[in-house]
Design an enzyme around this catalytic site. Structure first.
Site, PDB file in Angstrom:
ATOM      1  N   ARG A 122       0.752  -1.106   0.095  1.00 38.51           N
ATOM      2  CA  ARG A 122       0.086   0.013   0.100  1.00 38.51           C
ATOM      3  C   ARG A 122       0.902   1.314  -0.093  1.00 38.51           C
ATOM      4  O   ARG A 122       1.814   1.180   0.510  1.00 38.51           O
ATOM      5  CB  ARG A 122      -0.994   0.109   1.137  1.00 38.51           C
ATOM      6  CG  ARG A 122      -1.884  -0.999   1.157  1.00 38.51           C
ATOM      7  CD  ARG A 122      -2.592  -1.222   2.451  1.00 38.51           C
ATOM      8  NE  ARG A 122      -2.080  -1.055   3.516  1.00 38.51           N
ATOM      9  CZ  ARG A 122      -2.561  -0.254   4.725  1.00 38.51           C
ATOM     10  NH1 ARG A 122      -3.538   0.411   4.692  1.00 38.51           N
ATOM     11  NH2 ARG A 122      -1.607  -0.387   5.671  1.00 38.51           N
ATOM     12  N   LYS A 176       4.557 -10.910  10.322  1.00 37.99           N
ATOM     13  CA  LYS A 176       3.902 -10.744   9.222  1.00 37.99           C
ATOM     14  C   LYS A 176       3.984 -12.040   8.021  1.00 37.99           C
ATOM     15  O   LYS A 176       4.933 -12.104   7.625  1.00 37.99           O
ATOM     16  CB  LYS A 176       4.205  -9.394   8.128  1.00 37.99           C
ATOM     17  CG  LYS A 176       3.073  -8.938   7.183  1.00 37.99           C
ATOM     18  CD  LYS A 176       3.095  -7.662   6.725  1.00 37.99           C
ATOM     19  CE  LYS A 176       2.332  -7.028   5.759  1.00 37.99           C
ATOM     20  NZ  LYS A 176       2.123  -5.695   5.231  1.00 37.99           N
ATOM     21  N   ARG A 227       2.232   0.521  20.638  1.00 39.88           N
ATOM     22  CA  ARG A 227       2.887   1.637  21.307  1.00 39.88           C
ATOM     23  C   ARG A 227       4.190   1.409  21.902  1.00 39.88           C
ATOM     24  O   ARG A 227       4.435   0.489  22.398  1.00 39.88           O
ATOM     25  CB  ARG A 227       2.018   2.368  22.522  1.00 39.88           C
ATOM     26  CG  ARG A 227       2.265   3.444  22.902  1.00 39.88           C
ATOM     27  CD  ARG A 227       1.183   3.968  24.068  1.00 39.88           C
ATOM     28  NE  ARG A 227       1.800   5.204  24.750  1.00 39.88           N
ATOM     29  CZ  ARG A 227       1.122   5.371  25.666  1.00 39.88           C
ATOM     30  NH1 ARG A 227      -0.055   5.056  26.215  1.00 39.88           N
ATOM     31  NH2 ARG A 227       1.707   6.503  26.628  1.00 39.88           N
TER      32      ARG A 227
HETATM   33  C1  BT5 Z   1       0.822  -4.896   2.004  1.00 42.73           C
HETATM   34  O1  BT5 Z   1       1.181  -3.704   1.745  1.00 42.73           O
HETATM   35  O2  BT5 Z   1       0.987  -5.791   2.877  1.00 42.73           O
HETATM   36  C2  BT5 Z   1       0.068  -5.539   0.665  1.00 42.73           C
HETATM   37  C3  BT5 Z   1       0.851  -6.357   0.147  1.00 42.73           C
HETATM   38  C4  BT5 Z   1      -0.005  -6.991  -1.126  1.00 42.73           C
HETATM   39  C5  BT5 Z   1       0.945  -7.998  -1.873  1.00 42.73           C
HETATM   40  C6  BT5 Z   1       0.184  -8.772  -2.998  1.00 42.73           C
HETATM   41  S1  BT5 Z   1       1.311  -9.891  -3.844  1.00 42.73           S
HETATM   42  C7  BT5 Z   1       0.022 -10.028  -5.282  1.00 42.73           C
HETATM   43  C8  BT5 Z   1      -0.674  -8.586  -5.286  1.00 42.73           C
HETATM   44  N1  BT5 Z   1       0.218  -7.899  -6.431  1.00 42.73           N
HETATM   45  C9  BT5 Z   1       0.910  -6.951  -6.042  1.00 42.73           C
HETATM   46  O3  BT5 Z   1       1.608  -6.360  -6.734  1.00 42.73           O
HETATM   47  N2  BT5 Z   1       0.713  -6.747  -4.692  1.00 42.73           N
HETATM   48  C10 BT5 Z   1      -0.251  -7.675  -4.107  1.00 42.73           C
HETATM   49  P1  BT5 Z   1       1.550  -2.925   3.075  1.00 42.73           P
HETATM   50  O4  BT5 Z   1       0.646  -2.889   4.392  1.00 42.73           O
HETATM   51  O5  BT5 Z   1       1.650  -1.301   2.698  1.00 42.73           O
HETATM   52  O6  BT5 Z   1       2.790  -3.336   3.525  1.00 42.73           O
HETATM   53  C11 BT5 Z   1       4.013  -3.486   2.978  1.00 42.73           C
HETATM   54  C12 BT5 Z   1       5.254  -3.633   3.989  1.00 42.73           C
HETATM   55  O7  BT5 Z   1       5.225  -5.028   4.197  1.00 42.73           O
HETATM   56  C13 BT5 Z   1       6.599  -3.354   3.480  1.00 42.73           C
HETATM   57  O8  BT5 Z   1       6.982  -2.062   3.392  1.00 42.73           O
HETATM   58  C14 BT5 Z   1       7.551  -4.079   4.403  1.00 42.73           C
HETATM   59  O9  BT5 Z   1       7.864  -3.720   5.678  1.00 42.73           O
HETATM   60  C15 BT5 Z   1       6.872  -5.518   4.599  1.00 42.73           C
HETATM   61  N3  BT5 Z   1       6.686  -6.607   3.369  1.00 42.73           N
HETATM   62  C16 BT5 Z   1       7.293  -6.350   2.284  1.00 42.73           C
HETATM   63  N4  BT5 Z   1       7.299  -7.562   1.328  1.00 42.73           N
HETATM   64  C17 BT5 Z   1       6.855  -8.488   2.667  1.00 42.73           C
HETATM   65  C18 BT5 Z   1       6.846  -9.906   2.844  1.00 42.73           C
HETATM   66  N5  BT5 Z   1       7.125 -10.686   1.544  1.00 42.73           N
HETATM   67  N6  BT5 Z   1       6.592 -10.579   3.764  1.00 42.73           N
HETATM   68  C19 BT5 Z   1       6.242  -9.743   4.877  1.00 42.73           C
HETATM   69  N7  BT5 Z   1       6.375  -8.609   4.845  1.00 42.73           N
HETATM   70  C20 BT5 Z   1       6.849  -7.859   3.844  1.00 42.73           C
END
Ligand code: BT5
Length: 324
Positions: free
Chosen positions: A122, A187, A321
């Site tokens: 996001r 996560k 927090r």
């Molecule tokens: C999310 O964003 O958690 C939404 C992720 C959605 C991914 C899917 S994959 C299929 C589809 N196609 C795409 O291009 N996207 C979707 P957000 O809440 O903004 O979290 C992002 C944050 O999660 C990053 O800044 C990292 O800190 C962490 N992160 C990144 N990759 C990760 C992973 N593989 N596993 C766990 N944490 C991750």
């Protein structure tokens, strides 16, 4: 089929294969084999190379297969699936479906990929999406009403992920508002909802889910928060089975959401709320608010108690927090 993909298919049996034998089998030179293996290694795949024996994947690998996934779906949810495509490599499954939506695809259409070159989170954040065994999946769904009616859809999608995890025998998971799936606070999956259409309807949504199944360690160094993958919780689950369970649960949840919105999911979401009654910080674009998380209201907004008064928030980021 690209060379990388064919090669991976051969290596997926977990045995050693010499560069010479691979080249002969594929009708390419040994150096072409080596280059392809090297590029897959750079993309995140762990490949062992042992002089005299050849190449072997560090761990068994099951490529995603459309027919295998569809066979897992029972008649009920299978009928809701209007199509499913699997890419070996793609920029982003979400972006792809948002573009393809213009071609008239129907609700229940899925796109999966073995790796994403520009996986999206996001607010412009990245989703780490190496080749190596995770699941990157997007689902298209159409709605007669406008985007305002979709409040809570990403929370319902979170329920679908946790139901799939339950069926797969994975417990101790929780949901973090608005859209993270955690396991013991780390996560495990993220959800990205993208919506387009007219303000008064119709509109369509692409629900993207990134689920860590077997995260290559090197690629994981780019994740700047605690993460976990299914392989370290419950090793040996087949990826096609995991993907099929996710597809099934999403179809069931989306069909219900279309009929009655979030209402049928609110209690389930509350029971899985990882931050319920904890002291948290809500990060908004221009300020931070400290309070006690009091789960969600009927629309899926976060309820935050500050000095005895509960206010509702439709967006923002929550952290514990002291940690955020
Ligand atoms: C999310 O964003 O958690 C939404 C992720 C959605 C991914 C899917 S994959 C299929 C589809 N196609 C795409 O291009 N996207 C979707 P957000 O809440 O903004 O979290 C992002 C944050 O999660 C990053 O800044 C990292 O800190 C962490 N992160 C990144 N990759 C990760 C992973 N593989 N596993 C766990 N944490 C991750």
């Amino acid at each position: 089929m690209p060379l990388d993909q064919t090669l991976l298919k051969i290596l997926s049996n977990g045995q050693f294969h010499s560069g010479e034998a691979l080249g002969a089998q594929l009708g390419v030179t040994r150096s072409a084999v080596w280059k392809s293996l090297q590029s897959m290694q750079q993309q995140g795949l762990d490949i062992h190379s042992v002089p005299g024996r050849g190449y072997k994947l560090a761990r068994p690998f099951e490529l995603l297969e459309k027919n295998t996934i569809l066979e897992y779906l029972d008649g009920g949810s299978g009928q809701l699936c209007s199509g499913l495509e699997i890419h070996f490599e793609i920029g982003s499954t979400n972006r792809h479906l948002m573009q393809q939506a213009r071609t008239g695809l129907k609700s229940g259409y899925f796109c999966l990929a073995e790796q994403q070159l520009q996986g999206r989170g996001r607010r412009g954040r990245d989703w780490v999406s190496p080749l190596g065994g995770n699941i990157y999946l997007s689902l298209l769904w159409r709605f007669a009403e406008g985007p305002a009616s979709l409040a809570g859809l990403s929370l319902a999608a979170g329920i679908a992920v946790t139901r799939a995890l339950n069926v797969l025998g994975i417990t101790e998971h929780g949901l973090k508002w608005p859209n993270d799936v955690l396991w013991k606070g780390k996560k495990l999956a993220g959800i990205l909802l993208e919506v387009a259409g007219e303000a008064t309807g119709p509109c369509h949504a692409v629900i993207g889910i990134g689920l860590n199944v077997a995260m290559p360690k090197e690629a994981a160094s780019a994740i700047e928060q605690a993460w976990v993958d299914i392989e370290s919780i419950r090793p040996g689950l087949g990826r096609n089975r995991i993907a099929a369970e996710l597809v099934h649960q999403l179809l069931v949840v989306l069909a219900q959401f279309q009929q009655s919105g979030l209402s049928g999911f609110v209690d389930e979401w509350r029971s899985l709320d990882h931050f319920a009654n904890q002291e948290v910080v809500l990060h908004l674009p221009v300020r931070k608010i400290e309070g006690i998380a009091r789960s969600i209201d009927e629309q899926g907004s976060l309820c935050l108690e500050v000095e005895g008064k509960v206010s509702r928030y439709g967006s923002g980021e929550v952290s514990l927090r002291g940690l955020g």
